[in-house]
Design a protein around this motif. Structure first.
Motif, short mmCIF file in Angstrom:
data_model
loop_
_atom_site.label_atom_id
_atom_site.label_comp_id
_atom_site.label_asym_id
_atom_site.label_seq_id
_atom_site.Cartn_x
_atom_site.Cartn_y
_atom_site.Cartn_z
N GLY A 192 -19.62 0.76 -11.80
CA GLY A 192 -19.46 1.94 -10.98
C GLY A 192 -19.77 1.65 -9.53
O GLY A 192 -19.71 0.50 -9.09
N VAL A 193 -20.12 2.70 -8.81
CA VAL A 193 -20.39 2.62 -7.37
C VAL A 193 -21.72 3.30 -7.07
O VAL A 193 -22.02 4.36 -7.61
N TYR A 194 -22.49 2.67 -6.19
CA TYR A 194 -23.76 3.24 -5.72
C TYR A 194 -23.48 3.92 -4.38
O TYR A 194 -22.90 3.31 -3.48
N VAL A 195 -23.91 5.17 -4.26
CA VAL A 195 -23.69 5.94 -3.03
C VAL A 195 -25.03 6.32 -2.41
O VAL A 195 -26.07 6.31 -3.07
N CYS A 196 -24.99 6.67 -1.14
CA CYS A 196 -26.19 7.11 -0.42
C CYS A 196 -26.68 8.43 -0.99
O CYS A 196 -25.91 9.38 -1.14
N LYS A 197 -27.95 8.50 -1.32
CA LYS A 197 -28.52 9.72 -1.89
C LYS A 197 -28.49 10.87 -0.89
O LYS A 197 -28.38 12.03 -1.27
N GLN A 198 -28.55 10.57 0.39
CA GLN A 198 -28.59 11.64 1.39
C GLN A 198 -27.20 12.21 1.69
O GLN A 198 -27.04 13.41 1.83
N CYS A 199 -26.16 11.34 1.78
CA CYS A 199 -24.86 11.83 2.24
C CYS A 199 -23.69 11.51 1.31
O CYS A 199 -22.55 11.85 1.63
N ASN A 200 -23.94 10.83 0.19
CA ASN A 200 -22.92 10.50 -0.80
C ASN A 200 -21.88 9.48 -0.34
O ASN A 200 -20.83 9.35 -0.96
N THR A 201 -22.15 8.75 0.71
CA THR A 201 -21.23 7.71 1.16
C THR A 201 -21.29 6.52 0.21
O THR A 201 -22.38 6.03 -0.08
N PRO A 202 -20.15 6.02 -0.29
CA PRO A 202 -20.15 4.82 -1.12
C PRO A 202 -20.70 3.61 -0.34
O PRO A 202 -20.27 3.34 0.78
N LEU A 203 -21.68 2.92 -0.95
CA LEU A 203 -22.35 1.81 -0.29
C LEU A 203 -22.12 0.46 -0.97
O LEU A 203 -21.86 -0.54 -0.30
#
Length: 118
Positions: A33-44
């Motif tokens: 899957g993909v890990y995203v920023c917890k604050q803004c949901n941007t894929p990281l």
């Protein structure tokens, strides 16, 4: 609009804290899957870049292009990684350790991430 953060998430993401080693949800987590920023949901980070380093935090040898920014810590000794969109603190980046062929380790706080599985 940013996601609401609890007190511990604020300490790490907004105030550049660090979660205790081996305590994070994603340290020994290896689903696709993909890990995203917890604050803004941007894929990281994509799960294909994650590896086990034994350092106590999730480790990645690459980020999604343009997803993070690098800057020197206040003490000038380490390179901090932050979300390029919201500026949230993610962790630190290290070079030359030899864990992967890319010779790069993004050492990320689990608490700064949300995993979106396939």
């Amino acid at each position: 609009m940013y996601n609401p953060l609890n007190t511990e998430e604020q300490r790490v993401i907004l105030h550049k804290g660090t979660e205790a080693p081996f305590s994070g949800e994603y340290e020994n987590f290896f689903k696709k899957g993909v890990y995203v920023c917890k604050q803004c949901n941007t894929p990281l980070y994509e799960s294909t870049s994650k590896f086990h380093s034994g350092c106590g935090w999730p480790s990645f040898d690459a980020c999604i292009q343009g997803a993070i920014k690098e800057q020197l810590d206040a003490d000038g000794r380490r390179t901090e990684i932050i979300c390029a969109k919201c500026g949230g603190h993610l962790g630190h980046i290290f070079f030359g350790e030899g864990f992967t062929e890319k010779n790069t380790r993004h050492c990320v706080n689990s608490i700064a991430l949300i995993f979106n599985g396939e």
